[in-house]
Design a protein around this motif. Structure first.
Motif, PDB file in Angstrom:
ATOM      1  N   LEU A   1     -21.398  13.511  30.229  1.00 42.12           N
ATOM      2  CA  LEU A   1     -20.333  13.006  29.322  1.00 42.12           C
ATOM      3  C   LEU A   1     -20.022  14.404  28.554  1.00 42.12           C
ATOM      4  O   LEU A   1     -19.037  14.099  27.571  1.00 42.12           O
ATOM      5  CB  LEU A   1     -20.716  11.864  28.660  1.00 42.12           C
ATOM      6  CG  LEU A   1     -21.085  10.586  29.120  1.00 42.12           C
ATOM      7  CD1 LEU A   1     -21.643   9.667  28.096  1.00 42.12           C
ATOM      8  CD2 LEU A   1     -19.915  10.284  29.854  1.00 42.12           C
ATOM      9  N   SER A   2     -20.461  15.485  28.574  1.00 40.11           N
ATOM     10  CA  SER A   2     -20.223  16.477  27.644  1.00 40.11           C
ATOM     11  C   SER A   2     -18.938  16.911  27.722  1.00 40.11           C
ATOM     12  O   SER A   2     -18.156  17.452  26.816  1.00 40.11           O
ATOM     13  CB  SER A   2     -21.007  17.725  28.179  1.00 40.11           C
ATOM     14  OG  SER A   2     -20.704  18.139  29.340  1.00 40.11           O
ATOM     15  N   SER A   3     -17.993  16.836  29.094  1.00 37.82           N
ATOM     16  CA  SER A   3     -16.563  17.041  28.908  1.00 37.82           C
ATOM     17  C   SER A   3     -15.619  15.832  28.708  1.00 37.82           C
ATOM     18  O   SER A   3     -14.638  16.064  28.828  1.00 37.82           O
ATOM     19  CB  SER A   3     -16.383  17.608  30.367  1.00 37.82           C
ATOM     20  OG  SER A   3     -16.677  16.750  31.464  1.00 37.82           O
ATOM     21  N   TYR A   4     -16.399  14.755  28.220  1.00 36.86           N
ATOM     22  CA  TYR A   4     -15.393  13.382  28.029  1.00 36.86           C
ATOM     23  C   TYR A   4     -15.395  13.343  26.553  1.00 36.86           C
ATOM     24  O   TYR A   4     -16.395  13.650  25.953  1.00 36.86           O
ATOM     25  CB  TYR A   4     -15.716  12.624  28.790  1.00 36.86           C
ATOM     26  CG  TYR A   4     -15.758  12.552  30.223  1.00 36.86           C
ATOM     27  CD1 TYR A   4     -14.434  12.566  31.091  1.00 36.86           C
ATOM     28  CD2 TYR A   4     -16.677  13.005  30.991  1.00 36.86           C
ATOM     29  CE1 TYR A   4     -14.269  12.690  32.300  1.00 36.86           C
ATOM     30  CE2 TYR A   4     -16.735  13.070  32.602  1.00 36.86           C
ATOM     31  CZ  TYR A   4     -15.463  13.107  33.011  1.00 36.86           C
ATOM     32  OH  TYR A   4     -15.380  13.266  34.520  1.00 36.86           O
ATOM     33  N   GLU A   5     -14.550  12.682  26.146  1.00 34.37           N
ATOM     34  CA  GLU A   5     -14.651  11.931  24.563  1.00 34.37           C
ATOM     35  C   GLU A   5     -15.206  10.626  25.076  1.00 34.37           C
ATOM     36  O   GLU A   5     -14.804   9.823  25.749  1.00 34.37           O
ATOM     37  CB  GLU A   5     -13.222  11.687  24.303  1.00 34.37           C
ATOM     38  CG  GLU A   5     -13.253  10.926  22.663  1.00 34.37           C
ATOM     39  CD  GLU A   5     -12.094  10.543  22.121  1.00 34.37           C
ATOM     40  OE1 GLU A   5     -11.992   9.938  20.992  1.00 34.37           O
ATOM     41  OE2 GLU A   5     -10.807  10.834  22.881  1.00 34.37           O
ATOM     42  N   ALA A   6     -16.516  10.390  24.782  1.00 34.57           N
ATOM     43  CA  ALA A   6     -17.311   9.144  24.988  1.00 34.57           C
ATOM     44  C   ALA A   6     -18.465   9.022  23.633  1.00 34.57           C
ATOM     45  O   ALA A   6     -18.693   9.831  23.037  1.00 34.57           O
ATOM     46  CB  ALA A   6     -17.965   9.449  26.206  1.00 34.57           C
ATOM     47  N   VAL A   7     -18.878   7.846  23.515  1.00 37.18           N
ATOM     48  CA  VAL A   7     -19.976   7.529  23.019  1.00 37.18           C
ATOM     49  C   VAL A   7     -20.885   6.734  23.683  1.00 37.18           C
ATOM     50  O   VAL A   7     -20.888   5.742  24.222  1.00 37.18           O
ATOM     51  CB  VAL A   7     -19.499   6.609  21.588  1.00 37.18           C
ATOM     52  CG1 VAL A   7     -20.720   6.115  20.783  1.00 37.18           C
ATOM     53  CG2 VAL A   7     -18.610   6.976  20.805  1.00 37.18           C
ATOM     54  N   ALA A   8     -21.956   7.387  23.934  1.00 38.59           N
ATOM     55  CA  ALA A   8     -23.326   7.206  24.650  1.00 38.59           C
ATOM     56  C   ALA A   8     -24.245   6.260  23.637  1.00 38.59           C
ATOM     57  O   ALA A   8     -24.689   7.317  22.618  1.00 38.59           O
ATOM     58  CB  ALA A   8     -23.752   7.939  25.591  1.00 38.59           C
TER      59      ALA A   8
END
Length: 460
Positions: free
Chosen positions: A355-362
């Motif tokens: 997910l480092s290259s995405y706008e995301a909340v994990a």
């Protein structure tokens, strides 16, 4: 020859008369001189003192704390009892100088009258000159007790204010702004924190420190408040000369002119950078799962709500990936909880990498279950990310002796995406992702299932 007694009697009488005349003249002269002294002091009240070479002092009794009356005689020894020890020498030196040189002198002395200190300003002049020498001095004095007391109070007040200023300069940041918010003064504490020397700050607008952190509305509200003469308080993030950020708790106090319009502003700040950093850490740790360092469920719910409102206004899709570790209970039972925790940490690290290259909340949703928010992603985009993550977990090759599906640890994922609308809510999105995950498990695990825009469940 007959002796003329008449002539002798007349001559004797003449001599006696002449002697009496001389005595009378001398007496009259002495009396006249004393009378002149008394008349002079009576005329000028209690503001004069006469001192002779023998130390005799003639003064109005009011100077000694008595009711005003005619001149009384005293000696210097009496005065020593009521004079300040230091001032005795001052007065003696001044008097000796006048007796010797005949010049005028000005001194200040202190008298202790009935337990009260009187301060006198004295001008000493030659008064009676005899045979070219000064025989008496007249001392004109003025009671300056009130002035001295007020000066002492003022000195104490000034000293007090200096101490307060020193304390303030050592503990807080101070700026003075003109009516246009240009800097006209800044103390050392502020200069040190901002990184600007004072000569570089004078005349600069306070916008110099704008860190672009706060909104335009934030500053508009601030200046609207102070422009009507009210005090503004708040926390501001500023930027230093070197580009670093610092937080300051700020109070802006407007100074009003005769028209009740601000003509100057006093800005009082305290450095709260460390407090803010501590608060941010606390906020971060309160939102982070202690084991995996992914976000926790509470933070996930908060972020999902904010993204939902944002995407509702923008009419953009919002996607969820819900996944868990296959047969994790069997893994835990066989390998123990320590190995189970290590397994979850490895999977969490894989999530961060993908997910480092995405706008995301994990976030860790609970136990071995995880959830990912993907703003702006449709179902097929989210499906590809979930599949990339599933393969990444297999590549970890974490042995799983109790797995029915694979010799290594695997995961199952459910994917859903919705464009927020009035007839839909957050629960619709979470429910669809949950159904998709349930379907993935029923499909044999180690797979990804998505709920597409038409409501159909597709799986691989």
């Amino acid at each position: 020859m007959q002796y003329n007694y008449t002539v002798e009697i007349i001559s004797f009488a003449t001599l006696v008369g002449l002697f009496l005349l001389i005595i009378t003249v001398i007496h009259k002269n002495c009396t006249l001189r004393e009378r002149r002294k008394k008349n002079l002091l009576s005329y000028i009240g209690d503001r004069f003192v006469i001192v002779n070479r023998k130390g005799a002092i003639y003064c109005n009794t009011s100077l000694l704390g008595e009711k005003p009356s005619i001149m009384r005689s005293s000696n210097f020894t009496n005065w020593m009892d009521i004079m300040h020890p230091h001032d005795i020498l001052v007065l003696c030196n001044s008097a000796c100088k006048i007796f010797r040189e005949g010049n005028t002198d000005k001194i200040e002395i202190r008298l202790n009258v009935d337990g009260n200190i009187k301060y006198l300003e004295c001008i000493l002049r030659p008064f009676v000159i005899k045979n070219g020498e000064v025989s008496e001095i007249i001392m004109e004095y003025k009671d300056i007790t009130e002035r001295i007391v007020n000066e002492q109070k003022m000195k104490k007040t000034i000293k007090h204010f200096k101490e307060i200023k020193f304390a303030l300069d050592e503990s807080i940041l101070i700026e003075v702004l003109d009516s246009r918010a240009n800097i006209i003064y800044a103390n050392n504490q502020f200069c040190n924190l901002s990184g600007y020397p004072l000569d570089e700050l004078i005349g600069k607008n306070i916008r110099l420190f704008n860190s672009k952190y706060h909104s335009k509305e934030f500053f508009e509200d601030m200046w609207k408040t102070v422009s009507i003469g009210e005090v503004w308080r708040g926390d501001i993030r500023n930027q230093s000369k070197k580009g670093s950020y610092f937080w300051v708790n700020t109070t802006i106090v407007p100074f009003l002119n005769d028209n009740n319009k601000p003509h100057q502003y006093i800005v009082i700040r305290t450095d709260i950078t460390k407090n803010k950093e501590y608060e941010e850490k606390l906020e971060l740790w309160s939102n982070v799962d202690g084991l995996t360092t992914l976000f926790n469920r509470r933070y996930f719910e908060k972020q999902l709500s904010e993204y939902w409102e944002q995407h509702y206004l923008q009419k953009q899709p919002l996607a969820l990936i819900l996944f868990d570790v296959d047969y994790f209970k069997s893994y835990n039972d066989h390998n123990g909880h320590i190995m189970g925790d290590q397994c979850l940490v490895l999977i969490s690290d894989a999530v961060k990498q993908v997910l480092s290259s995405y706008e995301a909340v994990a976030a860790r949703y609970g136990g071995e279950e995880f959830v990912i928010i993907l703003p702006g992603k449709r179902a097929d985009d989210a499906f590809e990310i979930a599949e990339t993550l599933r393969m990444k977990v297999i590549d970890l090759q974490i042995p799983h002796a109790k797995s029915i599906e694979n010799q290594y640890v695997t995961m199952s994922s459910g994917v859903a995406s919705i464009i927020p609308k009035e007839e839909k809510n957050i629960d619709n999105l979470k429910k669809r992702a949950d159904i998709a995950l349930y379907q993935a498990k029923n499909n044999g695990r180690n797979c990804t299932v998505m709920w597409n825009s038409e409501g159909l469940v597709l799986y691989e």
